[in-house]
Write a protein that holds these residues in place. Structure first.
Motif, PDB file in Angstrom:
ATOM      1  N   THR A  92     -42.254 -34.738  22.199  1.00 12.04           N
ATOM      2  CA  THR A  92     -43.180 -34.314  22.787  1.00 12.04           C
ATOM      3  C   THR A  92     -43.122 -35.974  23.954  1.00 12.04           C
ATOM      4  O   THR A  92     -43.092 -35.996  24.782  1.00 12.04           O
ATOM      5  N   GLN A  93     -42.832 -36.849  22.993  1.00 14.40           N
ATOM      6  CA  GLN A  93     -42.997 -38.316  23.599  1.00 14.40           C
ATOM      7  C   GLN A  93     -40.928 -38.284  24.497  1.00 14.40           C
ATOM      8  O   GLN A  93     -41.337 -39.044  25.832  1.00 14.40           O
ATOM      9  N   ALA A  94     -40.869 -38.107  24.290  1.00 11.31           N
ATOM     10  CA  ALA A  94     -39.367 -37.440  24.959  1.00 11.31           C
ATOM     11  C   ALA A  94     -39.625 -36.922  26.362  1.00 11.31           C
ATOM     12  O   ALA A  94     -38.935 -36.948  27.180  1.00 11.31           O
ATOM     13  N   ALA A  95     -40.257 -36.191  26.641  1.00 12.57           N
ATOM     14  CA  ALA A  95     -40.539 -34.644  27.579  1.00 12.57           C
ATOM     15  C   ALA A  95     -40.845 -35.502  28.279  1.00 12.57           C
ATOM     16  O   ALA A  95     -40.961 -35.354  29.766  1.00 12.57           O
ATOM     17  N   TYR A  96     -42.040 -35.695  28.240  1.00 10.11           N
ATOM     18  CA  TYR A  96     -43.130 -36.810  28.957  1.00 10.11           C
ATOM     19  C   TYR A  96     -42.244 -38.380  29.448  1.00 10.11           C
ATOM     20  O   TYR A  96     -42.658 -37.907  30.520  1.00 10.11           O
ATOM     21  N   GLU A  97     -41.834 -38.402  29.391  1.00 10.22           N
ATOM     22  CA  GLU A  97     -40.638 -39.975  29.882  1.00 10.22           C
ATOM     23  C   GLU A  97     -39.641 -38.767  30.532  1.00 10.22           C
ATOM     24  O   GLU A  97     -39.036 -39.175  31.743  1.00 10.22           O
ATOM     25  N   SER A  98     -39.175 -37.696  30.147  1.00  5.55           N
ATOM     26  CA  SER A  98     -37.641 -37.014  30.767  1.00  5.55           C
ATOM     27  C   SER A  98     -38.870 -36.411  32.041  1.00  5.55           C
ATOM     28  O   SER A  98     -37.750 -36.574  33.550  1.00  5.55           O
ATOM     29  N   ALA A  99     -39.900 -35.857  31.792  1.00  9.20           N
ATOM     30  CA  ALA A  99     -40.553 -35.269  33.709  1.00  9.20           C
ATOM     31  C   ALA A  99     -40.865 -36.692  34.572  1.00  9.20           C
ATOM     32  O   ALA A  99     -40.303 -36.454  35.447  1.00  9.20           O
ATOM     33  N   ARG A 100     -41.610 -37.745  34.358  1.00  8.14           N
ATOM     34  CA  ARG A 100     -41.474 -38.846  34.727  1.00  8.14           C
ATOM     35  C   ARG A 100     -40.536 -39.768  35.691  1.00  8.14           C
ATOM     36  O   ARG A 100     -40.437 -40.091  36.398  1.00  8.14           O
ATOM     37  N   ALA A 101     -39.361 -39.364  34.418  1.00  4.93           N
ATOM     38  CA  ALA A 101     -37.896 -39.955  35.005  1.00  4.93           C
ATOM     39  C   ALA A 101     -37.046 -38.673  35.800  1.00  4.93           C
ATOM     40  O   ALA A 101     -36.285 -39.271  36.536  1.00  4.93           O
ATOM     41  N   GLY A 102     -37.044 -37.829  35.310  1.00  8.97           N
ATOM     42  CA  GLY A 102     -36.753 -36.936  36.119  1.00  8.97           C
ATOM     43  C   GLY A 102     -35.561 -36.394  35.477  1.00  8.97           C
ATOM     44  O   GLY A 102     -34.216 -36.176  35.983  1.00  8.97           O
ATOM     45  N   GLU A 103     -34.946 -36.816  34.481  1.00 12.67           N
ATOM     46  CA  GLU A 103     -33.628 -36.913  33.906  1.00 12.67           C
ATOM     47  C   GLU A 103     -33.486 -36.662  32.539  1.00 12.67           C
ATOM     48  O   GLU A 103     -34.700 -36.743  31.467  1.00 12.67           O
ATOM     49  N   ARG A 104     -32.595 -36.472  31.754  1.00  9.31           N
ATOM     50  CA  ARG A 104     -32.758 -35.341  29.859  1.00  9.31           C
ATOM     51  C   ARG A 104     -32.409 -36.791  29.597  1.00  9.31           C
ATOM     52  O   ARG A 104     -32.159 -38.391  29.760  1.00  9.31           O
ATOM     53  N   ILE A 105     -33.351 -36.884  28.010  1.00  4.84           N
ATOM     54  CA  ILE A 105     -34.064 -38.333  27.135  1.00  4.84           C
ATOM     55  C   ILE A 105     -33.381 -37.756  25.767  1.00  4.84           C
ATOM     56  O   ILE A 105     -33.907 -36.951  26.027  1.00  4.84           O
ATOM     57  N   ASP A 106     -33.125 -38.624  25.262  1.00  4.19           N
ATOM     58  CA  ASP A 106     -33.007 -38.065  23.820  1.00  4.19           C
ATOM     59  C   ASP A 106     -33.713 -38.556  23.196  1.00  4.19           C
ATOM     60  O   ASP A 106     -34.752 -39.095  23.152  1.00  4.19           O
ATOM     61  N   VAL A 107     -33.902 -37.445  21.931  1.00  6.39           N
ATOM     62  CA  VAL A 107     -35.208 -37.930  20.877  1.00  6.39           C
ATOM     63  C   VAL A 107     -34.800 -38.915  20.070  1.00  6.39           C
ATOM     64  O   VAL A 107     -33.888 -38.198  19.339  1.00  6.39           O
ATOM     65  N   ASP A 108     -35.815 -39.276  19.174  1.00  5.86           N
ATOM     66  CA  ASP A 108     -35.740 -40.698  18.476  1.00  5.86           C
ATOM     67  C   ASP A 108     -36.208 -39.932  17.134  1.00  5.86           C
ATOM     68  O   ASP A 108     -37.169 -39.915  17.245  1.00  5.86           O
ATOM     69  N   LEU A 109     -34.892 -39.272  16.229  1.00  9.27           N
ATOM     70  CA  LEU A 109     -36.266 -39.033  15.321  1.00  9.27           C
ATOM     71  C   LEU A 109     -35.679 -40.286  13.890  1.00  9.27           C
ATOM     72  O   LEU A 109     -36.309 -39.827  12.572  1.00  9.27           O
ATOM     73  N   GLU A 110     -35.269 -41.142  14.272  1.00 14.11           N
ATOM     74  CA  GLU A 110     -34.244 -42.090  13.187  1.00 14.11           C
ATOM     75  C   GLU A 110     -35.974 -43.311  12.630  1.00 14.11           C
ATOM     76  O   GLU A 110     -36.469 -43.882  13.027  1.00 14.11           O
ATOM     77  N   VAL A 111     -35.893 -42.924  11.637  1.00 11.91           N
ATOM     78  CA  VAL A 111     -36.581 -44.207  11.051  1.00 11.91           C
ATOM     79  C   VAL A 111     -36.915 -45.548  10.171  1.00 11.91           C
ATOM     80  O   VAL A 111     -35.466 -45.429   9.072  1.00 11.91           O
TER      81      VAL A 111
END
Length: 338
Positions: free
Chosen positions: A319-338
């Motif tokens: 979800t957070q990567a999607a918001y960042e992508s929509a605002r930046a206009g580019e593909r964003i990696d999804v960070d699942l590393e804990v």
């Protein structure tokens, strides 16, 4: 040998809106649950629900900190606005209380990661997240298909008259909601797909239309997701449609699973074969466990809850990567590393 009787789990409810009252009612009606305290900043709501649940006046609180300190509790239901979930979950767990938290578990990615790390310790109390598709027979049946096969493509959507339904509530206030339709109702669809398939999102390219000038509350979102196994998926969310409809296609090399439903009832499922034939397995939604019952069983048995902090992290990260992508206009990696 007779089974030993066990005392009901004593539950306190923080937030007496829809989740607090609907799931809370499940605790009230269950023989293994006992709602003993309620908390809400709205005094009228506090009195109304307190009377409905037969809560003593001394156990009706306006501050959750006071409830955690004073009330005799074993568990807490967190049904408050999204951005305060983290602090309330942590406060309850710090007191050794089991927690049922409505979705999303957290809107901040680092908060979600912190809860996953904490939940990994065996001596921590139960933490269950309110993703009820994990309890629905159709999704559980579909999940069984992907124990031994991998999806190749996913198409999922949900509609709701969410903007109108949310008018005048905290859901349209970014400081409380942490996002719009995607972060709220859309959260269920992201979780349902990822949990059912076992897919891990790797990156996302998103576009959105926003309800507010600050571009924080989305009314429409479209996600193009790439998964770690090479599969891809499209997700579409429209928050000002006339009615609630959910449609999910999950394709693999042998065919597809199709899940669909309306409003908030149980979903239906059928399988599409390679020759385009259809198979409709018998699925009985009457056997579905309620969220309250599942939580109480998990607490009593000491087992893993149906929806975990790790499940919730996947949704928050995407979800957070999607918001960042929509605002930046580019593909964003999804960070699942804990």
């Amino acid at each position: 040998m007779e089974k030993q009787a066990h005392a009901p789990t004593r539950v306190g409810i923080v937030g007496l809106g829809y989740i607090g009252t609907v799931v809370g009612e499940g605790f009230v009606q269950h023989p293994d649950g006992d709602v003993v305290a309620v908390c809400d900043v709205d005094t009228d709501r506090l009195d109304t629900v307190g009377d409905r649940f037969s809560i003593a006046s001394t156990h009706r609180y306006r501050k959750y900190e006071s409830m955690l300190e004073d009330a005799p509790l074993d568990a807490v239901l967190v049904g408050t606005p999204h951005t305060v979930h983290y602090e309330q979950v942590v406060a309850a767990m710090d007191r050794g209380l089991a927690v049922y938290c409505d979705k999303p578990l957290a809107v901040d990615l680092e908060h979600a990661k912190a809860l996953v790390a904490r939940d990994a310790h065996a001596d921590e109390p139960t933490l269950m997240v309110g993703y009820q598709r994990h309890l629905q027979a159709a999704f559980r049946h579909a999940r069984a298909r992907y124990r031994d096969r991998e999806p190749t493509w996913v198409a999922a959507s949900i509609t709701q008259d969410w903007v109108a339904d949310s008018a005048g509530t905290w859901r349209l206030e970014p400081s409380l909601s942490g996002g719009g339709f995607l972060a709220d109702t859309g959260s269920h669809v992201l979780d349902g797909v990822c949990w059912t398939t076992g897919l891990e999102p790797e990156s996302v390219r998103a576009s959105m239309d926003f309800h507010d000038d600050e571009q924080r509350i989305d009314r429409r979102a479209h996600l193009d997701v790439r998964f770690a196994n090479g599969a891809t998926g499209t997700f579409s969310f429209l928050g000002d449609a006339p009615a609630v409809r959910e449609h999910i296609h999950i394709w693999d090399d042998e065919g597809a699973v199709y899940l669909e439903g309306k409003e908030w009832g149980s979903r239906r499922m059928f399988e599409i074969e390679r020759d385009s034939g259809e198979h409709h397995p018998y699925i009985d939604p009457r056997a579905e466990q309620s969220r309250a019952a599942a939580f109480l069983e998990t607490v009593r048995e000491g087992t893993e809850p149906p929806a975990t902090a790790r499940d919730a992290l996947t949704v928050t990260a995407l979800t957070q990567a999607a918001y960042e992508s929509a605002r930046a206009g580019e593909r964003i990696d999804v960070d699942l590393e804990v």
